[in-house]
Motif scaffolding. Sequence first.
Motif, PDB file in Angstrom:
ATOM      1  N   GLU A   5       0.721  -1.278   0.021  1.00 22.46           N
ATOM      2  CA  GLU A   5      -0.070  -0.114   0.177  1.00 22.46           C
ATOM      3  C   GLU A   5       0.672   1.378  -0.078  1.00 22.46           C
ATOM      4  O   GLU A   5       1.824   1.297   0.804  1.00 22.46           O
TER       5      GLU A   5
ATOM      6  N   TYR B 119       0.279   5.530  -0.115  1.00 24.09           N
ATOM      7  CA  TYR B 119      -0.781   6.740  -0.007  1.00 24.09           C
ATOM      8  C   TYR B 119      -0.130   8.023   0.269  1.00 24.09           C
ATOM      9  O   TYR B 119       0.753   8.176   1.015  1.00 24.09           O
TER      10      TYR B 119
ATOM     11  N   ARG C 287      -2.306   3.703  -4.159  1.00 25.07           N
ATOM     12  CA  ARG C 287      -2.012   2.511  -5.016  1.00 25.07           C
ATOM     13  C   ARG C 287      -2.024   1.399  -3.955  1.00 25.07           C
ATOM     14  O   ARG C 287      -1.480   1.387  -2.931  1.00 25.07           O
ATOM     15  N   ARG C 288      -3.112   0.323  -4.155  1.00 29.57           N
ATOM     16  CA  ARG C 288      -2.740  -0.966  -3.463  1.00 29.57           C
ATOM     17  C   ARG C 288      -2.565  -2.032  -4.560  1.00 29.57           C
ATOM     18  O   ARG C 288      -3.177  -2.115  -5.526  1.00 29.57           O
ATOM     19  N   ARG C 289      -1.437  -2.965  -4.071  1.00 25.53           N
ATOM     20  CA  ARG C 289      -1.233  -4.099  -4.878  1.00 25.53           C
ATOM     21  C   ARG C 289      -1.291  -5.331  -4.052  1.00 25.53           C
ATOM     22  O   ARG C 289      -0.736  -5.205  -2.824  1.00 25.53           O
TER      23      ARG C 289
ATOM     24  N   TYR D 231      -4.027  -4.584  -8.896  1.00 21.63           N
ATOM     25  CA  TYR D 231      -3.548  -3.169  -8.842  1.00 21.63           C
ATOM     26  C   TYR D 231      -4.919  -2.239  -8.674  1.00 21.63           C
ATOM     27  O   TYR D 231      -5.574  -2.501  -9.674  1.00 21.63           O
TER      28      TYR D 231
ATOM     29  N   ASP E 263      -5.447   1.529  -8.405  1.00 20.35           N
ATOM     30  CA  ASP E 263      -5.011   3.189  -8.255  1.00 20.35           C
ATOM     31  C   ASP E 263      -6.255   3.899  -8.122  1.00 20.35           C
ATOM     32  O   ASP E 263      -7.108   3.978  -8.690  1.00 20.35           O
TER      33      ASP E 263
ATOM     34  N   GLY F 173     -11.283   4.908  -8.624  1.00 17.37           N
ATOM     35  CA  GLY F 173     -10.085   4.295  -9.007  1.00 17.37           C
ATOM     36  C   GLY F 173     -10.202   3.217 -10.316  1.00 17.37           C
ATOM     37  O   GLY F 173     -11.325   2.866 -10.530  1.00 17.37           O
TER      38      GLY F 173
ATOM     39  N   GLU G 176      -8.855  -0.521 -11.460  1.00 15.56           N
ATOM     40  CA  GLU G 176      -8.590  -1.966 -11.144  1.00 15.56           C
ATOM     41  C   GLU G 176      -7.875  -2.549 -12.200  1.00 15.56           C
ATOM     42  O   GLU G 176      -8.341  -2.401 -13.334  1.00 15.56           O
TER      43      GLU G 176
END
Length: 183
Positions: free
Chosen positions: A24, A26, A49-51, A70, A72, A106, A108
């Motif tokens: 993560e 932020y 962004r979370r991966r 991913y 964003d 966001g 995906e």
Amino acid sequence: QWNYFKTSTYFFDDKTPSYVVEHENYYSIEGGFPARPKGKVAFGTEIGRRRLDYYQVNYFSRLDTTDKTYFDFYSPYISWEINSLNRKQYARQGVRFFSGMRLVSGREKNDPGSASTDTIDFSTYHNWLQYKLSYENYFLQTGRFSFGFLAEGVLSTQDLFHNYTSSMLMSPSFSPLPEMKTM
């Protein structure tokens, strides 16, 4: 650990890879103003962004690659909080009320791994509203013990992500203790 039967020189070697790994990042900016004696109104936005790296099957080897999702996003929010707790963490007395609303928007992107049934990359956009309400109250203190309760609820219009695992990982969770976020 040292494996004498391998020719590579690893100092540590995992017996099995992790089932889920979250990354993560932020960035946020927040402003606010006082409201009532121990309250505040805050507003701001987050960009991040979370991966998520995960397997969708229970049996996999070190040679398999993970599915990657991913996300964003940007997320403007506004919140109202009243807080008279005596500590930020592990409080023993006081009350905390929190009410917050946020918009999450966001993109995906899903890259299937070697054990996945999907074979092509997938991408789509998501937008949802999320409302969170939390109430924490420590009402009785006797000696070394404090009695209280925590109630928390989240309403969300979040739609499903590309697969079940990524949908569950992106959903909000109840984790009142820091250790629960790792479970």
